[in-house]
Design a protein around this motif. Structure first.
Motif, PDB file in Angstrom:
ATOM      1  N   GLU A  18       0.836  -1.209   0.000  1.00 37.52           N
ATOM      2  CA  GLU A  18       0.000   0.000   0.000  1.00 37.52           C
ATOM      3  C   GLU A  18       0.865   1.252   0.000  1.00 37.52           C
ATOM      4  O   GLU A  18       0.581   2.220  -0.714  1.00 37.52           O
ATOM      5  CB  GLU A  18      -0.928  -0.005   1.216  1.00 37.52           C
ATOM      6  CG  GLU A  18      -2.070  -0.995   1.120  1.00 37.52           C
ATOM      7  CD  GLU A  18      -2.981  -0.959   2.329  1.00 37.52           C
ATOM      8  OE1 GLU A  18      -2.774  -0.088   3.220  1.00 37.52           O
ATOM      9  OE2 GLU A  18      -3.914  -1.784   2.411  1.00 37.52           O
ATOM     10  N   LEU A  19       1.934   1.232   0.808  1.00 39.70           N
ATOM     11  CA  LEU A  19       2.829   2.384   0.858  1.00 39.70           C
ATOM     12  C   LEU A  19       3.538   2.591  -0.472  1.00 39.70           C
ATOM     13  O   LEU A  19       3.604   3.718  -0.983  1.00 39.70           O
ATOM     14  CB  LEU A  19       3.861   2.196   1.981  1.00 39.70           C
ATOM     15  CG  LEU A  19       4.972   3.259   2.039  1.00 39.70           C
ATOM     16  CD1 LEU A  19       4.383   4.648   2.262  1.00 39.70           C
ATOM     17  CD2 LEU A  19       5.991   2.915   3.117  1.00 39.70           C
ATOM     18  N   LEU A  20       4.080   1.517  -1.043  1.00 39.95           N
ATOM     19  CA  LEU A  20       4.800   1.639  -2.318  1.00 39.95           C
ATOM     20  C   LEU A  20       3.878   2.134  -3.429  1.00 39.95           C
ATOM     21  O   LEU A  20       4.281   2.944  -4.269  1.00 39.95           O
ATOM     22  CB  LEU A  20       5.424   0.296  -2.691  1.00 39.95           C
ATOM     23  CG  LEU A  20       6.524  -0.222  -1.762  1.00 39.95           C
ATOM     24  CD1 LEU A  20       6.992  -1.600  -2.210  1.00 39.95           C
ATOM     25  CD2 LEU A  20       7.701   0.741  -1.690  1.00 39.95           C
ATOM     26  N   GLN A  21       2.644   1.642  -3.416  1.00 37.05           N
ATOM     27  CA  GLN A  21       1.686   2.092  -4.428  1.00 37.05           C
ATOM     28  C   GLN A  21       1.351   3.570  -4.225  1.00 37.05           C
ATOM     29  O   GLN A  21       1.241   4.336  -5.187  1.00 37.05           O
ATOM     30  CB  GLN A  21       0.424   1.242  -4.357  1.00 37.05           C
ATOM     31  CG  GLN A  21      -0.534   1.468  -5.521  1.00 37.05           C
ATOM     32  CD  GLN A  21      -1.657   0.445  -5.542  1.00 37.05           C
ATOM     33  OE1 GLN A  21      -1.882  -0.287  -4.571  1.00 37.05           O
ATOM     34  NE2 GLN A  21      -2.367   0.384  -6.645  1.00 37.05           N
ATOM     35  N   LYS A  22       1.204   3.964  -2.976  1.00 37.60           N
ATOM     36  CA  LYS A  22       0.925   5.367  -2.653  1.00 37.60           C
ATOM     37  C   LYS A  22       2.033   6.281  -3.167  1.00 37.60           C
ATOM     38  O   LYS A  22       1.782   7.386  -3.666  1.00 37.60           O
ATOM     39  CB  LYS A  22       0.770   5.514  -1.136  1.00 37.60           C
ATOM     40  CG  LYS A  22       0.624   6.940  -0.631  1.00 37.60           C
ATOM     41  CD  LYS A  22       0.556   6.952   0.893  1.00 37.60           C
ATOM     42  CE  LYS A  22       0.567   8.356   1.446  1.00 37.60           C
ATOM     43  NZ  LYS A  22       0.564   8.349   2.953  1.00 37.60           N
ATOM     44  N   LYS A  23       3.270   5.812  -3.063  1.00 36.17           N
ATOM     45  CA  LYS A  23       4.426   6.613  -3.483  1.00 36.17           C
ATOM     46  C   LYS A  23       4.765   6.424  -4.958  1.00 36.17           C
ATOM     47  O   LYS A  23       5.665   7.090  -5.477  1.00 36.17           O
ATOM     48  CB  LYS A  23       5.649   6.258  -2.626  1.00 36.17           C
ATOM     49  CG  LYS A  23       5.499   6.627  -1.157  1.00 36.17           C
ATOM     50  CD  LYS A  23       5.311   8.125  -1.000  1.00 36.17           C
ATOM     51  CE  LYS A  23       5.051   8.526   0.427  1.00 36.17           C
ATOM     52  NZ  LYS A  23       4.782   9.983   0.543  1.00 36.17           N
ATOM     53  N   GLY A  24       4.073   5.508  -5.612  1.00 35.16           N
ATOM     54  CA  GLY A  24       4.339   5.269  -7.026  1.00 35.16           C
ATOM     55  C   GLY A  24       5.677   4.617  -7.279  1.00 35.16           C
ATOM     56  O   GLY A  24       6.315   4.859  -8.309  1.00 35.16           O
ATOM     57  N   LEU A  25       6.117   3.756  -6.343  1.00 34.01           N
ATOM     58  CA  LEU A  25       7.431   3.131  -6.443  1.00 34.01           C
ATOM     59  C   LEU A  25       7.320   1.659  -6.791  1.00 34.01           C
ATOM     60  O   LEU A  25       6.385   0.974  -6.376  1.00 34.01           O
ATOM     61  CB  LEU A  25       8.197   3.279  -5.118  1.00 34.01           C
ATOM     62  CG  LEU A  25       8.530   4.695  -4.659  1.00 34.01           C
ATOM     63  CD1 LEU A  25       9.260   4.649  -3.334  1.00 34.01           C
ATOM     64  CD2 LEU A  25       9.349   5.435  -5.706  1.00 34.01           C
TER      65      LEU A  25
END
Length: 265
Positions: free
Chosen positions: A42-49
């Motif tokens: 979820e965090l990586l998707q939020k940051k677009g990474l």
């Protein structure tokens, strides 16, 4: 600042308590890792990474939908062996790659041995790997002493080797343990110095760290920060890295398409 940031994760069974006298069933090991992985994604998707996940075949077989979701989100799957047990055989290199490729339907280019055990470059090449990230070029008492290895990406016997990033001179490893036990400002400084010197950062964590693990038998240093608190700190670190305007990349990008034409950086 120019360079690359390689953010990667060892996606494995949560077996560390077993080393410290608390055996837990495989189902629970998988459950803990899965909980942390979902938060992390979820965090990586939020940051677009997009990142690289060194995945054990055991975890991928137990959580096939999650493993496929990694690819759907644009992440790279590399091999972390058949499982995370202390001993492994050479045929595990072939079997883990075969299983992961059958699940993901894409070539698996990279390998990281569980607990950074030594691995034969020729064995990796013979089984179709293009790069190895099994070297943490520092000294960890009771585990390994890799101080004699280079700190930068290099080619050895035809295989691209991507060591974990360490600071100059004293070789402080820039990874999960130092991240959660050093003050954020100091870890950021070490990251900046290393990135400026080497032109890249290769930093790894474990998805199980982002689940609540305080009640398990393990060294305090390994669980000094966990769960949502650690996830928040990782987000703050990512924000700081992004402020440097250095691109993030998957580790497979250190080699050419399909593992050909190594590009050392």
């Amino acid at each position: 600042m120019t360079g690359k940031i390689y953010l990667n994760f060892d996606l494995e069974e949560f077996d560390i308590p077993c080393e410290y006298g608390q055996p837990i069933k495989e189902e629970e090991q998988i459950e803990v890792t899965s909980e942390g992985l979902k938060r992390l994604l979820e965090l990586l998707q939020k940051k677009g990474l997009q990142a690289t996940f060194f995945t054990t075949a055991s975890f991928a077989l137990n959580q096939t939908a999650l493993a496929k979701n990694l690819l759907e989100l644009g992440h790279e799957i590399a091999s972390h062996g058949l499982d995370h047990k202390p001993k492994a055989k050479e045929e595990d290199l072939f079997l883990s790659k075969k299983i992961l490729e059958e699940i993901s339907s894409v070539p698996v280019l990279g390998y990281r041995s569980p607990r950074f055990r030594p691995v034969d470059p020729q064995a990796l090449l013979s089984h179709g790997y293009a790069y190895n990230s099994s070297i943490n070029p520092t000294w960890l008492p009771g585990r390994y002493n890799y101080l004699h290895y280079p700190r930068k990406i290099f080619s050895y016997q035809g295989l691209v080797q991507v060591p974990i990033s360490t600071t100059p001179i004293v070789r402080v490893p820039l990874c999960w343990l130092s991240f959660k036990n050093l003050p954020p400002s100091l870890f950021n400084l070490f990251s900046w110095i290393t990135l400026k010197e080497k032109g890249y950062l290769n930093i790894f964590f474990h998805p199980w760290e982002f689940a609540p693990i305080q009640n398990y038998a393990m060294p305090k240093a390994a669980k000094s920060l966990d769960g949502k608190a650690l996830l928040k700190r990782l987000e703050e670190y990512i924000n700081w890295l992004m402020s440097l305007e250095v691109p993030f990349a998957k580790l497979g990008e250190v080699v050419g398409p399909m593992g050909n034409s190594p590009t050392l950086k």
